[in-house]
Motif scaffolding. Structure first.
Motif, mmCIF file in Angstrom:
data_model
loop_
_atom_site.group_PDB
_atom_site.id
_atom_site.type_symbol
_atom_site.label_atom_id
_atom_site.label_comp_id
_atom_site.label_asym_id
_atom_site.label_seq_id
_atom_site.Cartn_x
_atom_site.Cartn_y
_atom_site.Cartn_z
ATOM 1 N N LYS A 129 -1.805 -8.811 -6.712
ATOM 2 C CA LYS A 129 -0.734 -7.932 -6.206
ATOM 3 C C LYS A 129 -1.316 -6.787 -5.381
ATOM 4 O O LYS A 129 -2.507 -6.493 -5.487
ATOM 5 C CB LYS A 129 0.023 -7.337 -7.389
ATOM 6 C CG LYS A 129 0.957 -8.303 -8.051
ATOM 7 C CD LYS A 129 1.802 -7.519 -9.024
ATOM 8 C CE LYS A 129 2.740 -8.359 -9.795
ATOM 9 N NZ LYS A 129 3.316 -7.598 -10.911
ATOM 10 N N THR B 158 -9.931 -0.849 2.495
ATOM 11 C CA THR B 158 -9.373 -0.364 1.220
ATOM 12 C C THR B 158 -9.766 -1.309 0.087
ATOM 13 O O THR B 158 -9.957 -0.882 -1.039
ATOM 14 C CB THR B 158 -7.844 -0.192 1.291
ATOM 15 O OG1 THR B 158 -7.294 -1.182 2.147
ATOM 16 C CG2 THR B 158 -7.465 1.170 1.794
ATOM 17 N N GLN C 15 2.687 2.740 3.845
ATOM 18 C CA GLN C 15 1.307 3.187 4.118
ATOM 19 C C GLN C 15 1.161 3.608 5.585
ATOM 20 O O GLN C 15 0.497 4.603 5.894
ATOM 21 C CB GLN C 15 0.311 2.081 3.790
ATOM 22 C CG GLN C 15 0.209 1.777 2.300
ATOM 23 C CD GLN C 15 -0.707 0.603 1.991
ATOM 24 O OE1 GLN C 15 -1.503 0.171 2.805
ATOM 25 N NE2 GLN C 15 -0.593 0.073 0.773
HETATM 26 P P1 AMP Z 1 -9.051 -7.198 0.408
HETATM 27 O O1 AMP Z 1 -10.477 -6.888 0.084
HETATM 28 O O2 AMP Z 1 -8.597 -6.553 1.666
HETATM 29 O O3 AMP Z 1 -8.780 -8.684 0.378
HETATM 30 O O4 AMP Z 1 -8.186 -6.558 -0.759
HETATM 31 C C1 AMP Z 1 -8.330 -6.966 -2.095
HETATM 32 C C2 AMP Z 1 -7.193 -6.429 -2.952
HETATM 33 O O5 AMP Z 1 -7.239 -4.996 -2.972
HETATM 34 C C3 AMP Z 1 -5.786 -6.776 -2.476
HETATM 35 O O6 AMP Z 1 -5.346 -8.049 -2.904
HETATM 36 C C4 AMP Z 1 -4.974 -5.646 -3.121
HETATM 37 O O7 AMP Z 1 -4.791 -5.853 -4.503
HETATM 38 C C5 AMP Z 1 -5.925 -4.458 -2.976
HETATM 39 N N1 AMP Z 1 -5.717 -3.759 -1.675
HETATM 40 C C6 AMP Z 1 -6.587 -3.665 -0.640
HETATM 41 N N2 AMP Z 1 -6.083 -2.943 0.351
HETATM 42 C C7 AMP Z 1 -4.831 -2.574 -0.035
HETATM 43 C C8 AMP Z 1 -3.784 -1.834 0.564
HETATM 44 N N3 AMP Z 1 -3.902 -1.292 1.786
HETATM 45 N N4 AMP Z 1 -2.639 -1.656 -0.150
HETATM 46 C C9 AMP Z 1 -2.492 -2.161 -1.385
HETATM 47 N N5 AMP Z 1 -3.437 -2.882 -2.006
HETATM 48 C C10 AMP Z 1 -4.607 -3.089 -1.349
#
Ligand code: AMP
Ligand code: ADP
Length: 219
Positions: free
Chosen positions: A57, A31, A92
């Motif tokens: 966040k 995501t 989720q």
């Molecule tokens: P990541 O690449 O997994 O470190 O995600 C980077 C950012 O994307 C996180 O800090 C959140 O702001 C957002 N994000 C990614 N996946 C999610 C999720 N499943 N729910 C909410 N925010 C997400």
């Protein structure tokens, strides 16, 4: 084969997801990658998403759930998929249960905050593909260039120390309760739950995960 990777930021989920995609021919659905690609489109929604991500966040449950639902419908998900960084909240998880998405196993990555900081501070990424590097532990062949496309690598805006700390706080607030929820529900279902020590080398962790997958394929 439907797998979920759960873990704090920087624990190596994306790195391990990369070889699984190649070896088992299932897509890695992150995501974080989907949201970063959404930001490149520069729409009204993407401006909102960028602001939230850059504060460290979590993005609204509805936004990420809609992205996942749309992605899972694609044909390449027929043989299975690997969810990297989704679900991150109990809401989720409930959203994918409601549409009857069955999961085979969940792998939790565990790592100390000190090592998380060390890893994230050296991270470089190729945004379009989601390929991940580290300036010391996994450097690209040509400095600061993606190995496949040769395009420049970038440092994520949210990979700065104070933002990493905020992201770890969010993890404790929203994702640790999800882990508790999964530990409980997996006891009552066929879903297998594994916790791995992510402090080992990439190769050692790969072997560990390969064993988990093989054991599950045999069953
Ligand atoms: P990541 O690449 O997994 O470190 O995600 C980077 C950012 O994307 C996180 O800090 C959140 O702001 C957002 N994000 C990614 N996946 C999610 C999720 N499943 N729910 C909410 N925010 C997400
Ligand atoms: P996540 O997807 O959990 O946020 P990444 O896979 O992006 O984590 O890894 C974070 C950083 O740590 C990257 O720079 C990556 O190259 C590096 N890394 C991943 N696994 C290891 C490991 N086992 N040992 C050392 N560095 C690692």
């Amino acid at each position: 084969m439907r797998i979920i990777f759960i873990g704090a930021p920087g624990t190596g989920k994306g790195t391990q997801a990369q070889w699984i995609t190649d070896q088992y021919n299932i897509p890695k659905i992150s995501t974080g990658d989907l949201l970063r690609n959404e930001i490149l489109k520069k729409t009204e929604l993407s401006k909102k998403i960028k602001k939230i991500i850059n504060c460290g966040k979590l993005v609204d449950d509805n936004i990420v759930t809609q992205l996942i639902k749309k992605r899972i419908k694609k044909k390449d998900c027929n043989p299975g998929f690997l969810l990297d960084g989704f679900p991150r909240t109990v809401n989720q998880a409930n959203a994918i249960e409601k549409i009857n998405i069955k999961i085979d196993f969940i792998i939790e990555f565990s790592l100390t905050e000190k090592l998380i900081l060390e890893r994230i501070q050296g991270r470089r990424i190729h945004v379009e593909s989601g390929r991940v590097y580290h300036i010391i532990f996994n450097p690209p062949i040509i400095e600061n260039k993606d190995n496949i496309t040769g395009q420049p690598l970038t440092i994520r805006d949210d990979d700065k120390e104070e933002k990493i700390k905020k992201r770890i706080k969010e993890y404790k607030k929203f994702t640790v309760p999800l882990i508790k929820y999964y530990k409980h529900t997996t006891k009552l279902s066929n879903i297998k739950y594994y916790k791995i020590d992510a402090s080992y080398t990439t190769l050692e962790i790969k072997k560990n995960i390969e064993n988990i997958i093989k054991n599950n394929l045999l069953k």
